[in-house]
Design a protein around this motif. Structure first.
Motif, PDB file in Angstrom:
ATOM      1  N   ARG A 269      22.993  -0.673  -0.737  1.00  0.00           N
ATOM      2  CA  ARG A 269      24.123  -1.377  -1.361  1.00  0.00           C
ATOM      3  C   ARG A 269      24.006  -1.314  -2.888  1.00  0.00           C
ATOM      4  O   ARG A 269      24.976  -1.042  -3.584  1.00  0.00           O
TER       5      ARG A 269
ATOM      6  N   SER B 244      26.593   0.595  -5.459  1.00  0.00           N
ATOM      7  CA  SER B 244      27.378  -0.248  -6.365  1.00  0.00           C
ATOM      8  C   SER B 244      27.031  -0.033  -7.834  1.00  0.00           C
ATOM      9  O   SER B 244      27.459  -0.814  -8.681  1.00  0.00           O
TER      10      SER B 244
ATOM     11  N   ARG C 146      27.519   5.589   1.564  1.00  0.00           N
ATOM     12  CA  ARG C 146      28.570   4.576   1.730  1.00  0.00           C
ATOM     13  C   ARG C 146      28.901   4.352   3.207  1.00  0.00           C
ATOM     14  O   ARG C 146      29.222   3.236   3.613  1.00  0.00           O
TER      15      ARG C 146
ATOM     16  N   LEU D  83      26.167   2.232   4.607  1.00  0.00           N
ATOM     17  CA  LEU D  83      26.385   0.853   4.165  1.00  0.00           C
ATOM     18  C   LEU D  83      27.407   0.156   5.071  1.00  0.00           C
ATOM     19  O   LEU D  83      27.204  -0.988   5.482  1.00  0.00           O
TER      20      LEU D  83
ATOM     21  N   HIS E 276      25.866  -0.603   8.377  1.00  0.00           N
ATOM     22  CA  HIS E 276      24.658  -1.422   8.252  1.00  0.00           C
ATOM     23  C   HIS E 276      23.430  -0.709   8.793  1.00  0.00           C
ATOM     24  O   HIS E 276      22.641  -1.275   9.554  1.00  0.00           O
TER      25      HIS E 276
END
Length: 154
Positions: free
Chosen positions: A103, A107, A138, A141, A144
């Protein structure tokens, strides 16, 4: 089994030499990474074939050593779309990330020793899931899933 740096080097060299297409050995690793590059728009298409040419019919008849994956390279305004591709996780230093670190990477913040992903940059993650073994960071992400960050491309 060839290591991921072989695919990274082959792709970068092919783009720099302005080749239209490249063939790499047929492995699940190469197929997974090339599929991610195809979905991200760095290459035009991938086809199974033999050493001679991309031919799905001959692929089924060929022996294991003769099987290849052919990737059509993508150029925009006579410049390669894939400018840089390099390893993150090396055989001497593997880089595993949990979901929180992935994450942070996605980001725009550093995670472990890995610089953050920039605009139009992707990271390839190998997860422990059999259903989703090769994912872009991504996608991992969203699902999970944690795993090993293999390489990054921009």
């Amino acid at each position: 089994m060839p290591l991921p740096y072989d695919l990274c080097a082959r792709l970068q060299n092919a783009f720099r030499a302005r080749h239209a297409r490249i063939s790499v050995p047929h492995t699940t690793q190469n197929l997974g990474i090339l599929t991610i590059l195809l979905r991200a728009g760095f290459i035009t298409s991938i086809t199974r074939g033999t050493i001679e040419a991309p031919s799905p019919e001959k692929f089924l008849e060929a022996g294991e050593a003769q099987r290849r994956i052919w990737a059509d390279l993508k150029y925009r305004n006579d410049r390669p779309v894939l400018e840089n591709m390099h390893l993150v996780s090396k055989p001497s230093k593997r880089v595993f990330m949990d979901i929180g670190e992935i994450r942070r990477l996605c980001s725009g913040r550093s995670a472990k020793t890995v610089k953050p992903l920039g605009m139009s940059e992707i990271a390839v993650v190998q997860t422990n899931s059999k259903e989703y073994e090769w994912l872009e960071a991504r996608e991992a992400l969203q699902l999970h899933l944690s795993g090993e960050v293999i390489c990054r491309a921009s």
